[in-house]
Scaffold this motif. Structure first.
Motif, short mmCIF file in Angstrom:
data_model
loop_
_atom_site.label_atom_id
_atom_site.label_comp_id
_atom_site.label_asym_id
_atom_site.label_seq_id
_atom_site.Cartn_x
_atom_site.Cartn_y
_atom_site.Cartn_z
N LYS A 1 0.83 -1.31 0.05
CA LYS A 1 0.10 0.15 0.08
C LYS A 1 0.98 1.27 -0.06
N TYR B 1 1.21 4.12 -2.90
CA TYR B 1 0.95 5.61 -2.53
C TYR B 1 1.87 6.31 -2.90
N TRP C 1 2.15 6.87 -6.75
CA TRP C 1 1.09 7.75 -6.99
C TRP C 1 1.60 9.18 -6.88
N ASN D 1 2.24 8.90 3.10
CA ASN D 1 1.06 8.34 3.90
C ASN D 1 1.42 8.52 5.49
#
Length: 255
Positions: free
Chosen positions: A5, A9, A12, A180
């Motif tokens: 994850k 992130y 991105w 994040n």
């Protein structure tokens, strides 16, 4: 799963930071496949880059301070392009109204897009520098690296000596960034290598779509020599050092 994850992130955020380079690559591809009317291809690319730069500032994706940094890179890159094309390192064979000594003005935006990526990634990932060397070491080193792109045509090429000097100067330096909500860190030297390698990949895409042309690509496109990674590595170092120095100066001024 959390590591995956975080990686997604991170990817991105990097992709968002690459918005300007992506527009340039897309424009190169589209104008290569679909000829546009009224203006030569190089002039359309310049117009697209100008509109993209205007929109990024207008929309708030880039600040006015970042625009100043990007403009500086445009001028630095254009100066390098004028010299390198004069020396026959590469060429821009297509026609264009907005060319200076055979160099289309859009070419400066390819350097500016690197600065755009660095500024965007810096802000999005909340980059911090640890054990950053003295200003009096960083500025002369960046200057020497940039000048070597010119002087090696008349004197010995000292890029490997400069690369070794970079490792010595930044041996204890780290960059930290946030993904994040979690902080990570990476050696500065490793970040230089990774960015330089991905720019080399981008260079292959750009030459494939005719952004410019190396002498060995005059007859047919071929892979850019892997040795060019060292050139991009040094150029990335110059870019990073300029952005980092300006960021630190601005922070001290604001305080």
């Amino acid at each position: 799963m959390r590591s995956l994850k975080q990686l997604v992130y991170f990817g991105w955020e990097q992709a968002l930071s690459c918005l300007f380079p992506v527009v340039i690559f897309a424009s190169l591809a589209i104008t290569k496949i679909i000829p546009l009317p009224f203006l030569p291809r190089y002039d359309w690319l310049l117009l697209i880059c100008l509109l993209m730069q205007w929109w990024m500032v207008r929309s708030g994706l880039e600040t006015r301070d970042e625009l100043k940094v990007i403009t500086l890179f445009h001028l630095i890159g254009l100066g390098l392009e004028l010299f390198k094309t004069h020396m026959g390192s590469w060429s821009y064979p297509e026609e264009g109204y907005f060319k200076i000594l055979g160099v289309p003005l859009y070419s400066g935006f390819m350097y500016a897009s690197v600065a755009s990526f660095l500024c965007q990634a810096w802000r999005r990932l909340k980059v911090e520098l640890i054990k950053w060397p003295s200003f009096w070491l960083v500025v002369p080193l960046a200057t020497a690296i940039y000048l070597n792109f010119f002087t090696h045509h008349y004197w010995i090429d000292i890029r490997w000596w400069l690369s070794a000097l970079v490792l010595i100067v930044f041996w204890q330096s780290w960059v930290t960034y946030e993904v994040n909500g979690t902080r990570y860190r990476m050696p500065i030297a490793l970040s230089f290598v990774l960015i330089g390698f991905f720019i080399w990949i981008a260079e292959n895409i750009a030459t494939f779509f005719g952004a410019w042309e190396y002498p060995n690509q005059a007859e047919a496109w071929s892979l850019v020599h892997l040795g060019k990674v060292s050139s991009w590595l040094l150029l990335v170092i110059v870019s990073f050092l300029i952005v980092a120095t300006l960021k630190l100066v601005k922070r001290k001024r604001d305080r």
